[in-house]
Each structure stands twice: as C-alpha cells, then as structure tokens.
Motif scaffolding. Structure first.
Motif, PDB file in Angstrom:
ATOM      1  N   GLN A 261       7.540   1.744 -14.596  1.00 18.01           N
ATOM      2  CA  GLN A 261       8.922   2.114 -14.908  1.00 18.01           C
ATOM      3  C   GLN A 261       8.964   3.167 -16.019  1.00 18.01           C
ATOM      4  O   GLN A 261       9.713   4.126 -15.955  1.00 18.01           O
ATOM      5  CB  GLN A 261       9.719   0.879 -15.340  1.00 18.01           C
ATOM      6  N   GLU A 263       6.507   5.205 -16.717  1.00 17.37           N
ATOM      7  CA  GLU A 263       5.899   6.429 -16.213  1.00 17.37           C
ATOM      8  C   GLU A 263       6.858   7.206 -15.330  1.00 17.37           C
ATOM      9  O   GLU A 263       6.933   8.426 -15.400  1.00 17.37           O
ATOM     10  CB  GLU A 263       4.623   6.092 -15.440  1.00 17.37           C
ATOM     11  N   ALA A 264       7.596   6.475 -14.491  1.00 18.77           N
ATOM     12  CA  ALA A 264       8.541   7.156 -13.610  1.00 18.77           C
ATOM     13  C   ALA A 264       9.597   7.878 -14.439  1.00 18.77           C
ATOM     14  O   ALA A 264       9.938   9.030 -14.173  1.00 18.77           O
ATOM     15  CB  ALA A 264       9.191   6.147 -12.665  1.00 18.77           C
ATOM     16  N   ALA A 265      10.099   7.194 -15.478  1.00 22.60           N
ATOM     17  CA  ALA A 265      11.133   7.804 -16.312  1.00 22.60           C
ATOM     18  C   ALA A 265      10.568   9.000 -17.073  1.00 22.60           C
ATOM     19  O   ALA A 265      11.194  10.061 -17.142  1.00 22.60           O
ATOM     20  CB  ALA A 265      11.670   6.774 -17.300  1.00 22.60           C
ATOM     21  N   GLU A 266       9.352   8.812 -17.602  1.00 18.61           N
ATOM     22  CA  GLU A 266       8.726   9.872 -18.370  1.00 18.61           C
ATOM     23  C   GLU A 266       8.482  11.093 -17.495  1.00 18.61           C
ATOM     24  O   GLU A 266       8.747  12.223 -17.895  1.00 18.61           O
ATOM     25  CB  GLU A 266       7.381   9.333 -18.860  1.00 18.61           C
ATOM     26  N   SER A 267       7.981  10.870 -16.274  1.00 27.91           N
ATOM     27  CA  SER A 267       7.609  12.011 -15.445  1.00 27.91           C
ATOM     28  C   SER A 267       8.845  12.756 -14.942  1.00 27.91           C
ATOM     29  O   SER A 267       8.737  13.882 -14.492  1.00 27.91           O
ATOM     30  CB  SER A 267       6.731  11.577 -14.280  1.00 27.91           C
ATOM     31  N   MET A 268      10.022  12.128 -15.001  1.00 22.35           N
ATOM     32  CA  MET A 268      11.205  12.914 -14.619  1.00 22.35           C
ATOM     33  C   MET A 268      11.882  13.512 -15.853  1.00 22.35           C
ATOM     34  O   MET A 268      12.997  14.003 -15.778  1.00 22.35           O
ATOM     35  CB  MET A 268      12.180  12.114 -13.755  1.00 22.35           C
ATOM     36  N   GLY A 269      11.183  13.482 -16.969  1.00 23.46           N
ATOM     37  CA  GLY A 269      11.628  14.244 -18.126  1.00 23.46           C
ATOM     38  C   GLY A 269      12.583  13.518 -19.052  1.00 23.46           C
ATOM     39  O   GLY A 269      13.206  14.136 -19.903  1.00 23.46           O
ATOM     40  N   LEU A 270      12.718  12.187 -18.899  1.00 23.82           N
ATOM     41  CA  LEU A 270      13.585  11.451 -19.828  1.00 23.82           C
ATOM     42  C   LEU A 270      12.821  11.217 -21.136  1.00 23.82           C
ATOM     43  O   LEU A 270      11.651  10.851 -21.108  1.00 23.82           O
ATOM     44  CB  LEU A 270      13.994  10.104 -19.226  1.00 23.82           C
ATOM     45  N   VAL A 279      16.718   2.980 -18.440  1.00 23.56           N
ATOM     46  CA  VAL A 279      15.773   2.362 -17.506  1.00 23.56           C
ATOM     47  C   VAL A 279      15.261   1.021 -18.014  1.00 23.56           C
ATOM     48  O   VAL A 279      15.356   0.009 -17.313  1.00 23.56           O
ATOM     49  CB  VAL A 279      14.584   3.315 -17.239  1.00 23.56           C
TER      50      VAL A 279
ATOM     51  N   ASN B  65       0.288  15.804 -15.385  1.00 23.04           N
ATOM     52  CA  ASN B  65       1.611  15.759 -16.029  1.00 23.04           C
ATOM     53  C   ASN B  65       1.637  14.833 -17.241  1.00 23.04           C
ATOM     54  O   ASN B  65       2.658  14.304 -17.616  1.00 23.04           O
ATOM     55  CB  ASN B  65       2.721  15.441 -15.030  1.00 23.04           C
ATOM     56  N   LEU B  67       0.615  11.878 -17.959  1.00 23.92           N
ATOM     57  CA  LEU B  67       0.742  10.420 -18.007  1.00 23.92           C
ATOM     58  C   LEU B  67      -0.525   9.868 -18.652  1.00 23.92           C
ATOM     59  O   LEU B  67      -0.527   8.773 -19.207  1.00 23.92           O
ATOM     60  CB  LEU B  67       0.940   9.842 -16.608  1.00 23.92           C
ATOM     61  N   ARG B  93       6.281  18.943 -17.161  1.00 25.06           N
ATOM     62  CA  ARG B  93       6.844  17.823 -16.392  1.00 25.06           C
ATOM     63  C   ARG B  93       8.015  18.275 -15.537  1.00 25.06           C
ATOM     64  O   ARG B  93       8.287  17.695 -14.486  1.00 25.06           O
ATOM     65  CB  ARG B  93       7.270  16.701 -17.338  1.00 25.06           C
ATOM     66  N   PHE B 100       4.270   7.717  -6.879  1.00 25.18           N
ATOM     67  CA  PHE B 100       3.302   6.688  -7.249  1.00 25.18           C
ATOM     68  C   PHE B 100       2.973   5.770  -6.077  1.00 25.18           C
ATOM     69  O   PHE B 100       3.746   5.643  -5.121  1.00 25.18           O
ATOM     70  CB  PHE B 100       3.848   5.824  -8.383  1.00 25.18           C
ATOM     71  N   PHE B 106      13.786   2.559  -9.764  1.00 32.05           N
ATOM     72  CA  PHE B 106      14.455   1.736 -10.777  1.00 32.05           C
ATOM     73  C   PHE B 106      15.280   0.670 -10.054  1.00 32.05           C
ATOM     74  O   PHE B 106      16.296   0.991  -9.443  1.00 32.05           O
ATOM     75  CB  PHE B 106      15.330   2.607 -11.667  1.00 32.05           C
ATOM     76  N   HIS B 108      17.351  -1.567 -10.853  1.00 31.97           N
ATOM     77  CA  HIS B 108      18.715  -1.916 -11.252  1.00 31.97           C
ATOM     78  C   HIS B 108      19.710  -0.831 -10.876  1.00 31.97           C
ATOM     79  O   HIS B 108      20.897  -0.982 -11.134  1.00 31.97           O
ATOM     80  CB  HIS B 108      18.765  -2.182 -12.751  1.00 31.97           C
ATOM     81  N   MET B 170      14.276  16.912  -8.791  1.00 31.12           N
ATOM     82  CA  MET B 170      13.997  17.600 -10.054  1.00 31.12           C
ATOM     83  C   MET B 170      13.507  19.017  -9.794  1.00 31.12           C
ATOM     84  O   MET B 170      13.121  19.726 -10.720  1.00 31.12           O
ATOM     85  CB  MET B 170      12.965  16.822 -10.874  1.00 31.12           C
TER      86      MET B 170
END
Lengths: 364, 258
Positions: A261, A263-270, A279, B65, B67, B93, B100, B106, B108, B170
């Motif tokens: 979670q 990583e997904a947020a980070e990789s979309m630039g948040l 998130v 990127n 990670l 990024r 993945f 997400f 929620h 994006m």
C-alpha cells in the motif's frame, strides 16, 4: 416429465413443524443436548428466584417522592433520593436559579453530537456549527457577557463537568494519539525516541498519579501569582493519558498495513502526508475501531477519578448527597442511577462504533 | 496473439536511451543482491526479464523508481539521474509507472477513486478531468462497468487490469511490470496479458519481469536472463529461446519449458 413431477412435489413439501417457529427455535437453542437442557433449567430457576424480587423492590414496594424519613419505612427502593436531589446530582454547585444554562449547554452538545452521527453531514458547515456551539456552551457555563451572571469554574459540577472532561478529553486525545503513533513509526530517530519515551512513561503510571501531579505538583513549578484552572489541568492529564493508549492501538493498525500500500502510493507520487491521509490512515484507523472504542469508553468512565482532586463530577455530587444524614444508607439507589447514566453514554458509543464499522466496511 | 505488433527497430529510436543503468550494485544488509548491472533500454523498447526466484529481477526494476535504493553505480531515466535529491525522485516517479504482483489497489476506495487519487492529489488535476481520464483508461482495459465497485468485489484479473489503468492515468513514459500474472488464477492470465500486448502495440516502453514465455516471444524486443544478481544473458527472443548461450540459461529454460 419426471423432473416436472419431482419439482411440484418438492414445492409442496414443508419443513417439519419441530424445526421452525417458536418450537423449533426453543428446541435448537435451549434444549439441544442434555447439557444445554440442564443449563436452561438452572438459569430459568435462577431468574424465577431473582427477577420477581428485584421487580418488587424496584417498582412495587418502592417510593418515589418522599422525604428521607418516608424512605426508611418503605420496604422497597427509595427512588426519592434521586427525585429530591436530582438537580444537585446533575448540576452540582452551579447557582440554582442559573441551572438552565448548563442544561441548555448540554442540549446543544447532545444536538451537535446527534447531528454528527451521520457521516454525510461531515462537511464544513458542521465544523462551523461546532465552533459556534462550543463558544455558546462556554459562554453559558462561564457567563459574564450579555448580562449572564459570571459563574466561577469552581462551581461547575455534576453531569456537565463529566461531559466536559470526557468530550474534550476524547476528541483531543484521539488526534494526539494518532500523531504519536505516526511519530513512533517515524524514520527520524529523535522524534521516534521522543514518542516512545512519552508513550511508555505515560502508560507506566496510573491516571490517578497523573491527576495528583496535575493538581499538586504542577502548580509548584509555576511562577508566583500564576494559576491555571484546576479543571483545565485535570483535562490535560486525561488527554495526555488517553492519547498514549490510543497511540499504541493505532500503531497496531499501522503495522497491519501491507508494504504494498505504501509502495503503490509512493510510486504514484504521493508524499508522506498524502500517503498517510488518503491511503494508510483511513484503512488503519478502520481496522482498530473496536479497540479504540474500548479505550474511549474506559476513558469516559475514568473521568470519574477526578473525584480524588476534589472536582465535583457526577460521581462526586452523588456521593455528597449520600453523605447527607437524611439520605445516608441509600447508596444502592444512587449508584444504580448513575450507573444507568454511565451505561447510556458507553452504550451509545459502542453502538455508534458498530454503525461506523458497518458503513466503512462496504469495500470488503 | 501478436497481430499487428511490429517489432521493427525502426519505430523505436535506437539512439535515444529511455533508461540507462551503469554498473549498479545493491546490498540487502550483507547480501549482494545486484552485482554490477549494466542495462540500456531504448525508447519504445520492450524487455522481458526472467530468472529464478531470488535472482534480483524484482529488485532491479524496483530500483528504477526508487522503491529500493541502489548503493553504487548510476541509474538515469529519460536524462534525469536518480540520486537522493527528492526533486529528481519525484520527476522520475512521474515518468515511471509500476504494476505489482499483488496489484496493491487501495481497498477502501472505489475503482474510479483508485484511478483518480494520484492525478488529483499529486498532480492537482481537476476532479472532473481526472475522472474522464480514468474512464478512458478503464475502457482501454475493458472494465468501464466496474468503475463504482470496490477492489474486493473484482476478480484477480480485473484487479490487475485496474492496477494497469491506474498506472496509465499518471501518463508514464515507461511501464514496469513486477510479475504481473504470477498471483493470478490460470484462467485470468490471458486477459491481463492481452491488455499488456495492447499497451505494447501503442509503443509504450516496458520492462516486464515475467515467466510468461509466450508473452516474451511475441512481444519482447529483448529477453534478459538474471541469476545471482547479474544479467547473465540478453538476446532477441528468437535467439534467446532457440539458441541460449549460457549454461545457466539453458538449465533455467529446460526447467520452465519442460
């Protein structure tokens, strides 16, 4: 052809009478197996022995509107202790003819709380309504403006004081606890250490000692002539205490989040703040609703500990009534009454948390 | 499967590097997971990376990127060098999308909210515009009707297609795929691969970590084999599968192709 016949046959068939309706329910839930049957009989016997007696005591033999003397002659409960001293128990030493003010303040509070139940109402106007409401409540309690007689906070007491301590205590402790939990997870070592120290120190002492410190030790450090309101000091102690517990529960929720979670947020630039706000926290806080509410409920009840620093909260006003010779000995009735009040508060909290959980779990 | 999929080098400009990795090393504690990676990916090039588990292929693309952080060597994406400078990391990024193995949607948020979260908050795109883009890409991955549902209500294949659409929203120049089909039930693999093939047809630069050899054969310009933190062998799919040079590659291929 054969299938059709079978089909109609099945439709007409009904389950046996013994497995549906009242009889079915009783059989399935109360008398399935010898052990459960014995339990059922024992419990029924116990109820038969106690309930009628309690009912007689509380409702039939009880007295509702007599002076203390009448109570001593009655066989049942003496509810007169409540009806006669009702206003003192609820409002404490607040000037008698001004007691409409705390009453109105509480009504505003309940109104706002009730309106805030619905998450669809959580918009800007509600925020303004709360600010206005808090200001009005403060004005009503304190007075001094618009021709309202000033009332010292030392005269505040009873239910309004309990509500003040708990509503502010809980609403301030929650965000503070979340911040502490985030701090404890932080990559900045100084911040992390500070949060760990805070949480462990506060959790390591009982609330009573914090309250004592706030009322006795803390003023010693203040310069001559400066005093800080006693209620405020107790309030801060309750907030600091509750926040440490909430922090640990929230930390549990944060640890339950998968790395994916982040990583997904980070990789979309948040960035960190947006990742947490959009998130991680919405999910983590949702997971920990049940333990959080447990803490909030116990904190609500713990506000009664302010008795020991001589604040007249609901419990203390009740005890003062009991120390009056006229009403001595009727503690059962008095404590049952405030137990009901506390129960109403706690029950609505847990009820609301269940509703919230249900609403938030649409996604799963 | 690869109808209309041109692998001519003409439509990718061979002199323009999209990603350059020069002598890159990474350690996890004492474990030397990447040992001197050199790799240049051209614009519009499609690369499939395979290799046994633990060989460092996921780590490689996760370094691109940030990670994971590399400890030696250089990574340059579209002319921007990946350093500790947060501005550069943000820029890279913004150009690199990643999909993945476990989707990482997400849970929620609704599907459309998943797709618009990045554009609205990280890029400040107006909500209406972001939703329009989201619907465009949901259409491209063939599930516009699921927009109002939550990820938990979708099948694995659908979730992975949403994840692809989320990255595309994006507007990336490069797409990284980290074993995108290995968490899926067999009957759902094709729908995800089909979406990836369509993406390839549009000229997206792609690095795909995958053991889907059929996909590699039909889509990749180059197939790389990694083992023990090194790129052991890299070649066109034809050469790679017909005529592997290295012993370890041969062994690996014999194991996965039966």
């Amino acid at each position: 052809m054969e299938e059709a016949i079978q089909g109609t046959h099945l439709e007409e068939l009904k389950p046996p009478v013994t497995s549906v309706g009242v009889i079915g329910w009783v059989k399935n839930n109360l008398f399935n197996g010898w052990f459960n049957s014995i339990l059922t009989i024992v419990i029924l016997f116990f109820l038969w022995k106690t309930v009628p007696f309690l009912f007689r005591w509380a409702f039939i033999d009880s007295v509702w509107h007599t002076p203390g003397q009448g109570c001593r002659e009655a066989a049942g409960a003496c509810w007169s202790i409540i009806s006669t001293n009702f206003r003192f128990i609820i409002f404490g030493f607040f000037p008698y003819e001004q007691q409409w003010r705390p009453l109105l303040a509480m009504m505003i509070l309940f109104g706002l709380l009730f309106y805030s139940r619905d998450r669809n109402h959580w918009k800007k106007p509600l925020g303004y309504a709360w600010i206005m409401g808090l200001f009005t409540m403060g004005l009503l309690m304190k007075g001094g403006l618009f021709g309202l007689t000033p009332v010292e906070s030392t005269q505040w007491g009873g239910l309004p004081l309990t509500l003040l301590l708990s509503v502010f205590g809980l609403t301030a402790a929650y965000p503070l606890g979340v911040l502490l939990a985030l701090g404890r997870q932080s990559k900045m070592p100084a911040l992390k250490l500070l949060c760990i120290l805070y949480i462990e120190l506060i959790r390591g002492v009982p609330l009573i000692s914090l309250l004592f410190m706030s009322s006795i030790i803390f003023p010693l450090f203040l310069p001559e002539g400066i005093t800080i309101n006693k209620i405020l000091r107790a309030q801060v102690a309750i907030i600091l205490f509750t926040a440490a517990y909430i922090a640990e529960v929230v930390r549990g929720g944060l640890q339950g989040m998968s790395r994916g979670q982040y990583e997904a947020a980070e990789s979309m630039g948040l960035n960190y703040y947006l990742t947490m706000r959009l998130v991680i926290l919405p999910q983590a806080l949702k997971i920990v609703i049940p333990p959080t509410v447990s803490i909030l409920i116990s904190a609500f009840k713990d506000t009664s500990l302010v008795v020991i620093i001589a604040l007249f909260d609901l419990l203390k006003t009740t005890q003062s009534v009991l120390s009056n010779p006229e009403w001595m000995g009727f503690s059962r009735e008095a404590y049952i009454f405030i137990a009901i009040l506390y129960f109403l508060g706690c029950f609505s909290m847990s009820n609301y948390s269940r509703k919230l959980e249900k609403e938030l779990s649409r996604g799963d | 499967m690869n109808k209309g999929l041109s692998k001519d080098t003409e439509n990718r400009s061979s002199d323009e590097a999209m990603i350059e990795i020069i002598d890159m090393h990474k350690w996890f504690g004492d474990f030397h997971v990447l040992q001197g990676i050199n790799l240049t990916v051209q614009k519009k090039e499609r690369i499939v990376v395979c290799g046994p588990s633990g060989s460092g292929k996921s780590t490689l693309i996760r370094c691109i990127n940030r990670l994971e952080e590399h400890q030696r060597g250089r990574i340059i994406v579209d002319g921007i060098e990946l350093t500790n400078n947060i501005k550069n990391i943000e820029k890279i990024r913004a150009e690199v999308g990643i999909v993945f193995q476990h989707f990482n949607l997400f849970p929620h948020l609704t599907i459309v909210e998943n797709l618009t979260l990045g554009p609205i908050w990280a890029r400040k795109v107006p909500k209406a515009e972001a939703e329009e883009t989201a619907m465009y890409f949901l259409d491209k991955v063939h599930i516009p009707e699921q927009a109002k549902k939550y990820p938990g209500q979708l099948s694995g294949g659908q979730q992975q297609r949403v994840a692809i659409a989320r990255s595309l929203c994006m507007n990336p120049k490069v797409m990284l795929f980290d074993e995108p089909t290995s968490a899926l039930d067999p009957e759902m693999i094709k729908e995800v691969l089909d979406v990836m093939i369509e993406l390839a047809q549009e000229g997206m630069t792609m690095i795909v970590v995958s053991h889907e050899m059929g996909f590699a054969k039909s889509v990749a310009h180059r197939v790389l084999f990694m083992d023990f933190g090194q790129i052991v062998e890299g070649n066109t799919p034809e050469e790679f599968f017909e005529n592997p040079q290295n012993e370890r590659t041969k062994l690996f291929l014999s194991q996965i192709l039966h």
